[in-house]
Design a protein around this motif. Structure first.
Motif, PDB file in Angstrom:
ATOM      1  N   ARG A  64     -34.879  30.188  13.313  1.00  0.00           N
ATOM      2  CA  ARG A  64     -34.940  31.446  12.554  1.00  0.00           C
ATOM      3  C   ARG A  64     -33.908  32.463  13.017  1.00  0.00           C
ATOM      4  N   SER A  65     -33.417  32.331  14.239  1.00  0.00           N
ATOM      5  CA  SER A  65     -32.472  33.325  14.751  1.00  0.00           C
ATOM      6  C   SER A  65     -31.040  33.065  14.288  1.00  0.00           C
ATOM      7  N   VAL A  66     -30.808  31.954  13.574  1.00  0.00           N
ATOM      8  CA  VAL A  66     -29.465  31.664  13.059  1.00  0.00           C
ATOM      9  C   VAL A  66     -29.453  31.961  11.556  1.00  0.00           C
ATOM     10  N   PRO A  67     -28.777  33.047  11.151  1.00  0.00           N
ATOM     11  CA  PRO A  67     -28.695  33.350   9.719  1.00  0.00           C
ATOM     12  C   PRO A  67     -27.943  32.252   8.967  1.00  0.00           C
ATOM     13  N   LEU A  68     -28.311  32.076   7.715  1.00  0.00           N
ATOM     14  CA  LEU A  68     -27.704  31.030   6.881  1.00  0.00           C
ATOM     15  C   LEU A  68     -26.182  31.167   6.832  1.00  0.00           C
ATOM     16  N   ALA A  69     -25.675  32.376   6.671  1.00  0.00           N
ATOM     17  CA  ALA A  69     -24.217  32.574   6.578  1.00  0.00           C
ATOM     18  C   ALA A  69     -23.514  32.108   7.848  1.00  0.00           C
ATOM     19  N   GLU A  70     -24.090  32.391   9.010  1.00  0.00           N
ATOM     20  CA  GLU A  70     -23.487  31.939  10.268  1.00  0.00           C
ATOM     21  C   GLU A  70     -23.541  30.418  10.379  1.00  0.00           C
ATOM     22  N   GLY A  71     -24.634  29.824   9.966  1.00  0.00           N
ATOM     23  CA  GLY A  71     -24.752  28.368  10.010  1.00  0.00           C
ATOM     24  C   GLY A  71     -23.762  27.682   9.094  1.00  0.00           C
ATOM     25  N   VAL A  72     -23.603  28.204   7.893  1.00  0.00           N
ATOM     26  CA  VAL A  72     -22.634  27.630   6.948  1.00  0.00           C
ATOM     27  C   VAL A  72     -21.218  27.808   7.486  1.00  0.00           C
ATOM     28  N   LEU A  73     -20.943  28.949   8.111  1.00  0.00           N
ATOM     29  CA  LEU A  73     -19.629  29.146   8.730  1.00  0.00           C
ATOM     30  C   LEU A  73     -19.397  28.136   9.854  1.00  0.00           C
ATOM     31  N   ALA A  74     -20.430  27.856  10.645  1.00  0.00           N
ATOM     32  CA  ALA A  74     -20.300  26.861  11.718  1.00  0.00           C
ATOM     33  C   ALA A  74     -20.009  25.479  11.140  1.00  0.00           C
ATOM     34  N   LEU A  75     -20.690  25.120  10.060  1.00  0.00           N
ATOM     35  CA  LEU A  75     -20.419  23.831   9.395  1.00  0.00           C
ATOM     36  C   LEU A  75     -18.977  23.795   8.883  1.00  0.00           C
ATOM     37  N   ALA A  76     -18.549  24.879   8.250  1.00  0.00           N
ATOM     38  CA  ALA A  76     -17.178  24.954   7.732  1.00  0.00           C
ATOM     39  C   ALA A  76     -16.157  24.852   8.864  1.00  0.00           C
TER      40      ALA A  76
END
Length: 160
Positions: A64-76
Motif C-alpha cells: 500500500r505504501s507504493v503508489p501506482l504511478a511510482e510502481g508503473v515508473l519503476a516497471l518502465a
C-alpha cells in the motif's frame, strides 16, 4: 471484528483489484511497445530483468505504501534499461561480451569434455538426457552437444 491475517478491509481488496489491473495493463502495454526481445530467454541478464519485473509488479499490487504511478515508473525504468542494454549489446561487441555468455562445447565426436562440463556444472546424465530428447541413443551418435547461452543443451547429430 475480523482478523487482518485473513481479511483486513474491502478497501484493501478494491485497491489490489484496481492497482493490479492497472499495473498489469501498463506492464503488458510497455512490453508490447519495447518488443519481443525484452523478455526473451537469451541469458542470465534477461532472467534477472524478468524476475525484477515480476517482483516490482507484485510490490505495486500488494504494498500500500507504493503508489501506482511510482510502481508503473519503476516497471518502465526496468524495461527502458533492458532495451538500452540490448540495443547497446547489438551494436558493440564489448557490451555484448559483458552481458552475454558464450556457448560451451560439452561433447565432441562422442567424447565428453570433462573440463568444460565441470566449469559449467553439467553432468553426463544431463547430456545423455539431451541426446535421448533428440532421438539419439549414445554419445557416439552426436557430433557435438553445446550448452547454449540460455542454459539449454543443443545436440548436433552426426551426418551420414
Amino acid at each position: 471484528m475480523s482478523d487482518p491475517l485473513i481479511f483486513d478491509s474491502w478497501t484493501g481488496l478494491g485497491r489490489i483489484l484496481l492497482a493490479g489491473t492497472l499495473a498489469y495493463g501498463a506492464l503488458v502495454a510497455m512490453l508490447r511497445i519495447s518488443g519481443k526481445r525484452t523478455l526473451s530467454k537469451m541469458n542470465a541478464f534477461d532472467l534477472i530483468v524478468t524476475v525484477a519485473l515480476g517482483s516490482t509488479l507484485a510490490t505495486v499490487i500488494l504494498n500500500r505504501s507504493v503508489p501506482l504511478a511510482e510502481g508503473v515508473l519503476a516497471l518502465a525504468l526496468l524495461i527502458c534499461l533492458q532495451y538500452a542494454i540490448t540495443w547497446t549489446s547489438v551494436r558493440w561487441p564489448l557490451a555484448e561480451s559483458i552481458v552475454k555468455s558464450e556457448p560451451t562445447l560439452l561433447l565432441h565426436g562422442g567424447c565428453f569434455l570433462d573440463d568444460a562440463m565441470r566449469r559449467q556444472r553439467v553432468t553426463q546424465a544431463e547430456i545423455l538426457a539431451a541426446l535421448r530428447e533428440s532421438g539419439l541413443d549414445s554419445p557416439g551418435a552426436a557430433r557435438s552437444v553445446v550448452l547454449e547461452t540460455d542454459g539449454s543443451l543443443s545436440v548436433v547429430p552426426r551426418t551420414g
